[in-house]
Design a protein around this motif. Sequence first.
Motif, PDB file in Angstrom:
ATOM      1  N   CYS A   1       5.998 -12.095  -1.286  1.00  0.00           N
ATOM      2  CA  CYS A   1       8.469 -11.787  -0.236  1.00  0.00           C
ATOM      3  C   CYS A   1       7.966 -11.752   0.925  1.00  0.00           C
ATOM      4  CB  CYS A   1       8.003 -10.452  -0.641  1.00  0.00           C
ATOM      5  SG  CYS A   1       7.106  -9.260  -0.106  1.00  0.00           S
TER       6      CYS A   1
ATOM      7  N   CYS B   1       7.027  -7.590  -3.457  1.00  0.00           N
ATOM      8  CA  CYS B   1       6.495  -8.805  -4.540  1.00  0.00           C
ATOM      9  C   CYS B   1       4.844  -8.089  -4.788  1.00  0.00           C
ATOM     10  CB  CYS B   1       6.137 -10.072  -4.140  1.00  0.00           C
ATOM     11  SG  CYS B   1       4.963 -10.343  -2.861  1.00  0.00           S
TER      12      CYS B   1
ATOM     13  N   THR C   1       2.102  -9.212  -4.906  1.00  0.00           N
ATOM     14  CA  THR C   1       1.458 -10.000  -4.117  1.00  0.00           C
ATOM     15  C   THR C   1       0.407 -10.092  -3.331  1.00  0.00           C
ATOM     16  OG1 THR C   1       2.603 -12.216  -4.043  1.00  0.00           O
ATOM     17  CG2 THR C   1       3.625 -12.366  -6.054  1.00  0.00           C
TER      18      THR C   1
END
Length: 106
Positions: A41, A47, A49
């Motif tokens: 993101c 996100c 991640t």
Amino acid sequence: MALKLNVIDREGNQKIIDIEEGTTIRDAIDDELFPDNYGVCGGCCACGTCHVYVKPSDYDKLKAKEDEEIDTLESLALEPNQYSRLGCQVEFKKEHDNMTVTIAPD
Ligand code: FES
């Protein structure tokens, strides 16, 4: 002078990367190692991640998580544990020099 961050990648390899004070862990890892599906993101806490596990002995050097980071870790990060942080929410400081993080599974 750049500070150092030890990063263990998803394959278990350890790399030492340069990181400037004030840069987030997410940006330093993305710039130096560009792992797949990492920090997707762009650093806006949306996100999960950029999830890393902080070495337990380094964890308390970091400032506490904000509610937004806690929510994203709980709802989007894979396999979070008590040493999980979002790399985009941790700005690197001098006192973090030489700390170690492991990139979480994607
Ligand atoms: Fe997306 Fe950190 S980069 S939550």
